[in-house]
Design an enzyme around this catalytic site. Sequence first.
Site, mmCIF file in Angstrom:
data_model
loop_
_atom_site.group_PDB
_atom_site.id
_atom_site.type_symbol
_atom_site.label_atom_id
_atom_site.label_comp_id
_atom_site.label_asym_id
_atom_site.label_seq_id
_atom_site.Cartn_x
_atom_site.Cartn_y
_atom_site.Cartn_z
ATOM 1 C CE LYS A 92 -3.987 1.922 2.470
ATOM 2 N NZ LYS A 92 -4.900 2.173 1.369
HETATM 3 C C1 LIG Z 1 -6.341 0.359 -3.968
HETATM 4 C C2 LIG Z 1 -7.101 -0.207 -2.823
HETATM 5 N N1 LIG Z 1 -7.702 -1.388 -2.946
HETATM 6 C C3 LIG Z 1 -8.400 -1.935 -1.931
HETATM 7 C C4 LIG Z 1 -8.518 -1.278 -0.723
HETATM 8 C C5 LIG Z 1 -9.290 -1.916 0.392
HETATM 9 O O1 LIG Z 1 -8.435 -2.388 1.394
HETATM 10 P P1 LIG Z 1 -8.860 -2.399 2.917
HETATM 11 O O2 LIG Z 1 -10.122 -3.177 2.997
HETATM 12 O O3 LIG Z 1 -7.749 -3.099 3.611
HETATM 13 O O4 LIG Z 1 -9.046 -1.012 3.334
HETATM 14 C C6 LIG Z 1 -7.910 -0.038 -0.552
HETATM 15 C C7 LIG Z 1 -8.020 0.680 0.709
HETATM 16 O O5 LIG Z 1 -7.087 0.785 1.430
HETATM 17 C C8 LIG Z 1 -7.171 0.518 -1.614
HETATM 18 O O6 LIG Z 1 -6.580 1.704 -1.487
#
Ligand SMILES: Cc1ncc(COP(=O)(O)O)c(C=O)c1O
Length: 315
Positions: free
Chosen positions: A159
């Site tokens: 991330k």
């Molecule tokens: C690109 C992306 N995909 C998916 C998610 C969903 O991830 P999470 O459920 O861990 O927040 C996020 C959010 O953080 C994101 O930025």
Amino acid sequence: MPIQKTEKIWHNGTWINWDDATLHVASHVVSYGSAVFEGIRCYDTKQGPAIFRLREHMQRLVNSAKIYRMELAYSMEQFCNVATELVRRNKLNACYVKPIVLRGYGDAGVNPLTSPIECYMACWPWGAYLGKDANTKGVEVCISSWTRIAPNTLPAMSKAAANYMNSQLIRMEASFNGYTEGIALDSSGYLSEGSGMNIFLVHDGTVYTPPLAASVLPGITRASVMTLCEDFGIPVKEQVIPREMLYIADEVFFAGTAVEICPIRSVDRIAVGKGQPGAITKRLQEEFYALTTGTKPDRHHWLTPCNVPVAAGTR
Ligand SMILES: Cc1ncc(COP(=O)(O)O)c(C=O)c1O
């Protein structure tokens, strides 16, 4: 949603005032996007503020840093303890917790290894991400003309701040064209994810979501949805999904920390099912809120209460 200032921010082991959390413009992260971060929700429960899947988020932060060879001075458990103390110090109930690890002020040039690693954690109150009616009525989305980051370009499992330049293109295009969100396809043309959320669809009673190999972030809400499907005996398939499956799906929904579980009522102006949130989406959403807000017992140990300090290695 403008960011609402709170009192304290954690920086490399000390507590600083909100206004003092500043960076030099020549910091490595400013030019090169060299940061990894998390976005975590803290819910207001009867037992006080409680953070949803704190350990899983902090483990992903540690993993994101490892992929980029960022050496951390703090363990996953230490980050967890900081998060609960942060919420307590700022006297918040429901809020968003954002830890970020970045390359700071050091050498000029692309090589990141000579710039210091800086760790910050902030929190602030936060509401609905896609508007106040989004999660009850559903949203209208489009397929983006922008492709999700391809394998072996920017690692989608990290991330990282830089990934969000791609997300911004997807989100801006959708907004300019009158949609609430955009959905990106992967570099092979299969379904990937939204600009900041994972995607699911329901077809003939089975729930489908793209695999990690489709350049998706390993979402923690995504994993939670899959667990809830198992709890309910709903079959889930993680598989490559062609774009057109969205148009014939009975239900489509987003899942993510920001959007939580958000029904999608049309894709490219084609109605999803009857153009309203579907039964499986609503059932998952209801259960998700019952567990996150503590109105149902926390059977999966997903909540970390903030009003008691967390001992290392425990929730
Ligand atoms: C690109 C992306 N995909 C998916 C998610 C969903 O991830 P999470 O459920 O861990 O927040 C996020 C959010 O953080 C994101 O930025």
